[in-house]
Design a protein around this motif. Structure first.
Motif, PDB file in Angstrom:
ATOM      1  N   ILE A 108     -88.669   8.110  28.670  1.00  0.00           N
ATOM      2  CA  ILE A 108     -87.202   7.495  28.774  1.00  0.00           C
ATOM      3  C   ILE A 108     -86.753   6.489  27.774  1.00  0.00           C
ATOM      4  O   ILE A 108     -85.689   6.394  27.219  1.00  0.00           O
ATOM      5  CB  ILE A 108     -86.998   7.157  30.313  1.00  0.00           C
ATOM      6  N   LEU A 158     -77.814  10.978  33.254  1.00  0.00           N
ATOM      7  CA  LEU A 158     -78.976  10.814  33.798  1.00  0.00           C
ATOM      8  C   LEU A 158     -79.424   9.444  34.428  1.00  0.00           C
ATOM      9  O   LEU A 158     -79.998   9.047  35.195  1.00  0.00           O
ATOM     10  CB  LEU A 158     -80.372  11.543  33.419  1.00  0.00           C
ATOM     11  N   THR A 208     -78.320  11.802  28.328  1.00  0.00           N
ATOM     12  CA  THR A 208     -79.315  11.179  29.234  1.00  0.00           C
ATOM     13  C   THR A 208     -78.450   9.761  29.588  1.00  0.00           C
ATOM     14  O   THR A 208     -78.481   9.520  30.991  1.00  0.00           O
ATOM     15  CB  THR A 208     -80.696  10.936  28.758  1.00  0.00           C
ATOM     16  N   GLN A 209     -78.047   9.301  28.910  1.00  0.00           N
ATOM     17  CA  GLN A 209     -77.091   7.994  29.217  1.00  0.00           C
ATOM     18  C   GLN A 209     -75.852   8.263  30.196  1.00  0.00           C
ATOM     19  O   GLN A 209     -75.679   7.456  31.036  1.00  0.00           O
ATOM     20  CB  GLN A 209     -76.620   7.150  27.922  1.00  0.00           C
ATOM     21  N   LEU A 234     -87.968  13.941  35.338  1.00  0.00           N
ATOM     22  CA  LEU A 234     -86.912  13.363  34.591  1.00  0.00           C
ATOM     23  C   LEU A 234     -87.291  12.836  33.201  1.00  0.00           C
ATOM     24  O   LEU A 234     -86.419  12.895  32.081  1.00  0.00           O
ATOM     25  CB  LEU A 234     -86.280  12.334  35.297  1.00  0.00           C
ATOM     26  N   ARG A 257     -80.467  11.191  23.862  1.00  0.00           N
ATOM     27  CA  ARG A 257     -79.787  10.046  24.055  1.00  0.00           C
ATOM     28  C   ARG A 257     -78.489   9.915  24.963  1.00  0.00           C
ATOM     29  O   ARG A 257     -78.291   9.346  25.911  1.00  0.00           O
ATOM     30  CB  ARG A 257     -80.018   8.967  23.053  1.00  0.00           C
ATOM     31  N   ALA A 265     -85.102  14.249  29.997  1.00  0.00           N
ATOM     32  CA  ALA A 265     -84.346  13.562  29.067  1.00  0.00           C
ATOM     33  C   ALA A 265     -84.799  13.539  27.704  1.00  0.00           C
ATOM     34  O   ALA A 265     -83.736  13.563  26.796  1.00  0.00           O
ATOM     35  CB  ALA A 265     -84.869  11.869  29.422  1.00  0.00           C
ATOM     36  N   VAL A 292     -86.254   7.993  24.404  1.00  0.00           N
ATOM     37  CA  VAL A 292     -84.908   8.718  24.471  1.00  0.00           C
ATOM     38  C   VAL A 292     -83.739   7.613  24.147  1.00  0.00           C
ATOM     39  O   VAL A 292     -82.809   7.856  23.756  1.00  0.00           O
ATOM     40  CB  VAL A 292     -84.791   9.592  25.506  1.00  0.00           C
ATOM     41  N   SER A 348     -80.410  22.272  25.358  1.00  0.00           N
ATOM     42  CA  SER A 348     -79.523  21.303  25.926  1.00  0.00           C
ATOM     43  C   SER A 348     -78.380  21.647  26.621  1.00  0.00           C
ATOM     44  O   SER A 348     -78.054  21.198  27.948  1.00  0.00           O
ATOM     45  CB  SER A 348     -79.157  20.134  24.894  1.00  0.00           C
TER      46      SER A 348
END
Length: 114
Positions: free
Chosen positions: A87, A61, A57-58, A45, A54, A49, A90, A15
């Motif tokens: 997605i 992305l 990504t929030q 993506l 989570r 993600a 996630v 990550s």
């Protein structure tokens, strides 16, 4: 962009590596004038993600995902929608409802889209 997909499949990036090396490029790729570039970005993506989780990504992305779902070219939208399941996993239902549900509803109601 295709290299990212291969790296995630064969030798997963952490990550932290994704955040430092890859994510900074995503915003400019999402705004690229070439439709194939945005379509290729949309293609990766979902796996990115999943690798990020989570919260990241929030934060980093979600707006890009939403913008790609609204892209004027069908292939870009198709590629990002094809990863909607990943997605959603996630983001969870809460994250999805508050951020992407309206965009997904617009895609469903768009008679000019596949």
């Amino acid at each position: 962009v295709r290299v990212i997909e291969a790296c995630l499949a064969v030798n997963p990036l952490t990550s932290e590596q994704l955040q430092q090396l890859i994510l900074p490029q995503f915003q400019s790729l999402g705004l690229d004038s070439a439709q194939p570039v945005r379509a290729a970005l949309a293609q990766v993506l979902g796996p990115v993600a999943k690798a990020l989780g989570r919260d990241i990504t929030q934060r980093q992305l979600l707006s890009l995902i939403s913008d790609l779902m609204k892209d004027e070219f069908h292939d870009v939208r198709l590629n990002i929608v094809s990863h909607a399941g990943s997605i959603c996993e996630v983001l969870s239902v809460d994250g999805l409802v508050h951020s992407l549900l309206h965009t997904i509803q617009n895609l469903i109601m768009d008679n000019h889209w596949r």
